[in-house]
Write an enzyme that holds these catalytic residues in place. Structure first.
Site, PDB file in Angstrom:
ATOM      1  N   SER A   1       0.806  -1.112   0.026  1.00 35.62           N
ATOM      2  CA  SER A   1      -0.073   0.067   0.043  1.00 35.62           C
ATOM      3  C   SER A   1       0.883   1.212  -0.045  1.00 35.62           C
ATOM      4  CB  SER A   1      -0.968  -0.144   1.202  1.00 35.62           C
ATOM      5  OG  SER A   1      -1.842   0.822   1.241  1.00 35.62           O
TER       6      SER A   1
ATOM      7  N   HIS B   1      -2.521  -1.121  -4.194  1.00 35.74           N
ATOM      8  CA  HIS B   1      -3.879  -1.166  -4.412  1.00 35.74           C
ATOM      9  C   HIS B   1      -4.326   0.035  -4.363  1.00 35.74           C
ATOM     10  CE1 HIS B   1      -4.744  -1.640   0.242  1.00 35.74           C
ATOM     11  NE2 HIS B   1      -4.036  -0.567  -0.134  1.00 35.74           N
TER      12      HIS B   1
END
EC number: 3.4.21.92
Length: 201
Positions: free
Chosen positions: A100, A125
């Site tokens: 992330s 993501h």
């Protein structure tokens, strides 16, 4: 208020007695560590260290070691912006996991100076939010802000990986985990570190 610099014992291999080393020695060697989720506190610490060290000597590179499950977007973007702002090159080294926001900071290192350890994992993501806690009006505003943040992150990944917009956008639709070599092929890191096979005995 404590007096002096905190010290920890460290025994050099081959020596009988431990020596006392101050805990800020690694910082003076320009080694920075992100070993937790990104939040305002660690963001402020890393930003302060990068600015201080670049003012102290703008010719010596900084090294940011990353082992992070991700975290808050805005504090992470603040670290990224500081990495681009300070004169020294910032090497990013992925050890363990850069997921992330951790992968966003990894890709933010100086191009050609981004490294992953051989068994490291990288995950990208799209940013997430806690919509279920918001009222309808707040929900709409939060959704708009989230889309702007997603666009910013996507643009940075496109610029720094060299991948087309459609590839990055598609990858960010879901959690995409990569090995170190896959992250290199994806343009997130430039090199995969070689394991040291030397005998330390």
């Amino acid at each position: 208020m404590p007096i002096g610099v905190p010290k920890v014992p460290f025994r050099i291999p081959g020596e009988e007695d431990a020596v006392w080393v101050d805990v800020y020695r690694l910082h003076r060697e320009r080694l920075l560590f992100l070993g937790q989720g990104v939040d305002s506190e660690i963001s402020n610490q890393l930003i302060g260290l990068m600015v201080y060290l670049s003012l102290e000597d703008e010719t010596r590179d900084l090294f940011l070691f990353i082992n992070s499950p991700g975290g808050w977007v805005v504090p992470g973007v603040a670290i990224y912006d500081t990495m681009q702002f300070v004169p020294p090159d910032v090497h990013t080294i992925c050890m363990g996991l850069a997921a992330s926001m951790g992968s966003f900071l990894l890709v933010g290192g100086e191009i050609t100076k981004r490294i992953a350890f051989p068994h490291a994992r990288v995950m990208i993501h799209q940013p997430a939010s806690s919509f279920y806690e918001a009222q309808t009006g707040e929900f709409v505003l939060e959704a708009e802000e989230l889309l702007k943040l997603r666009e910013t992150l996507t643009r940075v990944y496109v610029q720094r990986t060299g991948n087309p917009l459609w590839v990055v956008s598609e990858d960010m639709e879901r959690d995409v985990f990569m090995s170190a070599t896959e992250a290199q092929a994806h343009g997130i890191v430039d090199f995969v570190a070689v394991e040291n096979t030397g005998d330390f005995a």
